[in-house]
Design an enzyme around this catalytic site. Structure first.
Site, PDB file in Angstrom:
ATOM      1  N   ASP A  53      80.633  52.046 -14.118  1.00 25.23           N
ATOM      2  CA  ASP A  53      81.329  51.274 -13.090  1.00 25.23           C
ATOM      3  C   ASP A  53      81.166  51.960 -11.737  1.00 25.23           C
ATOM      4  OD1 ASP A  53      83.063  49.558 -15.094  1.00 25.23           O
ATOM      5  OD2 ASP A  53      83.328  51.650 -15.688  1.00 25.23           O
TER       6      ASP A  53
ATOM      7  N   GLU B  95      76.715  51.861 -20.014  1.00 22.94           N
ATOM      8  CA  GLU B  95      77.384  51.020 -19.036  1.00 22.94           C
ATOM      9  C   GLU B  95      78.229  51.915 -18.146  1.00 22.94           C
ATOM     10  OE1 GLU B  95      80.995  48.691 -17.637  1.00 22.94           O
ATOM     11  OE2 GLU B  95      80.835  50.508 -18.851  1.00 22.94           O
TER      12      GLU B  95
ATOM     13  N   HIS C 222      79.881  52.383 -23.619  1.00 21.88           N
ATOM     14  CA  HIS C 222      80.787  51.911 -22.580  1.00 21.88           C
ATOM     15  C   HIS C 222      81.357  53.089 -21.798  1.00 21.88           C
ATOM     16  CE1 HIS C 222      84.835  50.103 -21.359  1.00 21.88           C
ATOM     17  NE2 HIS C 222      83.936  49.415 -20.685  1.00 21.88           N
TER      18      HIS C 222
ATOM     19  N   GLU D  59      78.198  48.042 -13.558  1.00 23.43           N
ATOM     20  CA  GLU D  59      79.237  47.055 -13.278  1.00 23.43           C
ATOM     21  C   GLU D  59      79.794  47.296 -11.888  1.00 23.43           C
ATOM     22  OE1 GLU D  59      83.734  45.670 -14.525  1.00 23.43           O
ATOM     23  OE2 GLU D  59      82.547  46.761 -16.017  1.00 23.43           O
TER      24      GLU D  59
ATOM     25  N   HIS E 159      85.864  53.838 -12.818  1.00 23.06           N
ATOM     26  CA  HIS E 159      86.293  52.493 -13.232  1.00 23.06           C
ATOM     27  C   HIS E 159      87.430  51.949 -12.380  1.00 23.06           C
ATOM     28  CE1 HIS E 159      88.815  49.655 -15.550  1.00 23.06           C
ATOM     29  NE2 HIS E 159      87.648  49.170 -15.954  1.00 23.06           N
TER      30      HIS E 159
END
Length: 576
Positions: free
Chosen positions: A370, A368, A340, A444, A383
């Protein structure tokens, strides 16, 4: 002045402290938790002078102790304290067996100590008012009591996972048993129990029917099923209705045959309600100076020793009822692990060093990340919608050009200086790991707060340029964005992000997504299969530089709820 100690630093202990400080003649002097760091933090936050990690050390530092620890520890702690002449206020349920309850009260009597079960409802003015109305004859002879207490719990809590002592009845049953024993007594017959098992082996919902010679009681408790949390006392002339939440009694209604004849009463309920039981606890301790133990324990309001013993017997019978329930099986080899924002506990999140550290882990499924858009439309990996938390800058990402935002610095591991990378830079870093080891990249799109126009196409174009289309999947809390990704690129793999698994399912159905990305706190405790990838994330794991304890260390256990992959800040914990 009574010196009061607290054992346990969880939810109820935090509510207890301000309530105790409304009562005269007591002072909280010490807090205890085997995890000494938790005790230290609790003492600082609540202005308590001393904290300890060993319960043995509380002897001599407190005249009375409030036990607010997990249920299964209550008996041993209470026995130790009482044996050393310390008064005990113990959270419910005090014990899980009749024998243990009898033993504790016997020790308390021998040592002339107060032992009180902390069922706060029993001591509240409103509940005393209910009992007065019921016993006054206003509704005639009582032949039925129905008590319901349900609260939907997070799927990552002790109550869901403690296979021996967790579940809805052990959590809420004491409350629902209280009005029954007070109004119908202890001479019940064999009853009937029906439970809906949770996948973890505890009861997600229980309905318990208790028979008496000329009366019946019904209990409903639930962690995974929601019902109306009311109390109904039915008599030959009418009934008493206490609306939800009846255990925090504020309103009382008395109904008669004539539906127009309804009496409404307001009840006093101050603060969290704990002050009432603490006040009675103090009164009982002081009462020992002028009365004997039996008089003190049986004459004041609240729960008597025999009632606590009866309730412990009901707990014991219930646990015997569910001993044969099937326990969950975990096949950890099937669980895939994602980094993450990279290895974001060991390195600054969403930086090249965090991604590299994750990508180099043997067996990792992927990373993952962002993405946001800069003022000049460049796709950068960060993020937050603002740069304040993670960099030395301030302001919104969208107010910076790419050149400006990449001049901001991030304090990295071992003093290394990092910066906000572009999506292109991350894809370039990951390309050999994707092509040679089959690792994937979850992008994301952070467009649920700032609706970046054209973001979907920009991200798809950059991925297409990199040649990594087969190794990338997309997710967003803005579900319509995943629908747009599918329109622009039907072959794209999409995942619906939401806190709740049920919200993920709704979004996936509407926008034809390929995976579900829920939080581990809001999984369905009754369902264990979804036929699509379920990539769950934690939300409570610390990030680099945060002075927060890593509490969740076994997200693989959520496999029983249908989770197939986990997205974690500490992939190295699982892969090593």
């Amino acid at each position: 002045m009574i010196r009061l100690g607290i054992i346990g630093t969880g939810r109820i202990a935090k509510r207890f402290v301000p309530e105790a400080r409304t009562i005269d003649n007591i002072e909280i002097t010490v807090v205890c938790n085997p995890h000494i760091e938790s005790a230290h933090r609790f003492a600082e936050e609540n202005n308590i002078s001393e904290y300890i990690g060993d319960i043995q050390n509380i002897i001599g530092k407190a005249d009375a102790v409030y036990i607010a620890t997990p249920h299964e520890t209550h008996y041993a702690y209470a026995k130790l304290l009482l044996s050393n002449g310390i008064h005990v206020l113990c959270e419910k349920p005090m014990t899980f067996s009749e024998r243990e309850a009898r033993e504790l009260f016997q020790i308390a009597k021998e040592k002339e100590c107060i032992l009180m079960e902390g069922i706060k409802t029993a001591y509240c003015p409103g509940f005393q008012q209910i009992l007065e109305f019921a016993k006054s004859g206003r509704i005639g002879e009582i032949h039925d009591v129905e008590a319901c207490f349900t609260r939907l719990y997070s799927s990552n809590t002790r109550e869901i996972w403690n296979q021996r002592y967790g579940g809805s009845f052990t959590e809420f049953g004491t409350y629902t048993l209280l009005p029954i024993v007070k109004l119908l007594g202890k001479n019940n017959r064999q009853g009937f129990v029906w439970s809906l098992p949770c996948i973890t082996g505890v009861d997600a919902y229980t309905k318990n029917i208790i028979e008496y010679e000329d009366a019946v009681a019904t209990i409903k408790t639930g962690l995974g099923v929601k019902s109306e949390g009311q109390l109904i006392i039915a008599g030959t002339k009418g009934y008493i209705l206490v609306p939800s939440p009846w255990w925090l009694t504020r309103k009382i209604e008395i109904h008669y045959e004539d539906s127009n004849n309804v009496e409404y009463y307001d009840a006093v309920f101050e603060g969290q309600g704990l002050r009432y039981e603490i006040g009675v606890f103090v009164e009982k301790i002081l009462g020992l100076r002028i009365m004997n133990w039996n008089e003190v324990m049986n004459q004041m309001i609240g729960v008597t020793p025999s009632e606590s013993i009866w309730m412990a017997k009901q707990m014991e019978d219930f646990l015997a009822h569910r001993t044969e329930w099937k326990q969950p099986y975990l096949d950890k080899k099937k669980m895939k692990i994602w980094g993450h924002r990279g290895c974001s506990m060991g390195y600054p999140e969403n930086t090249l060093s965090a991604f590299r550290a994750a990508a180099e882990l043997e067996g990792i499924a992927g990373i993952e990340l962002d993405v946001q858009l800069t003022k000049d439309g460049e796709v950068v990996v960060i993020h937050d919608e603002r740069v304040d938390r993670t960099t030395n800058g301030t302001g919104a990402v969208i107010d910076y050009t790419l050149n400006e935002i990449q001049k901001l610095t991030i304090q990295g591991k071992d003093g290394q200086i990092e910066y906000i990378p572009t999506l292109r830079e991350v894809l370039e870093l990951m390309k050999p790991f994707c092509l040679e080891r089959g690792e994937k990249i979850n992008i994301e799109l952070k467009n649920s707060v700032v609706r970046y126009e054209g973001m979907e196409q920009k991200v798809l174009d950059i991925v297409d340029e990199s040649g990594l289309g087969d190794y990338v999947l997309y997710s967003s809390f803005l579900h319509e964005s995943m629908g747009l990704i599918k329109e622009l690129c039907p072959a794209a793999q999409t995942g619906i992000l939401a806190v709740s698994i049920h919200d993920c399912l709704k979004g996936a159905e509407k926008y034809h997504a390929d995976a579900l990305h829920p939080c581990v706190k809001a999984l369905d405790i009754l369902k264990g299969e979804y036929h699509v990838p379920v990539r769950a994330w934690g939300g409570d794991e610390p990030l680099f530089g945060q002075n927060v304890e890593l509490k969740e260390k076994n997200m693989e256990r959520y496999q029983v709820f249908g989770v197939t992959e986990i997205i974690t800040n500490v992939p190295e914990l699982y892969l090593n």
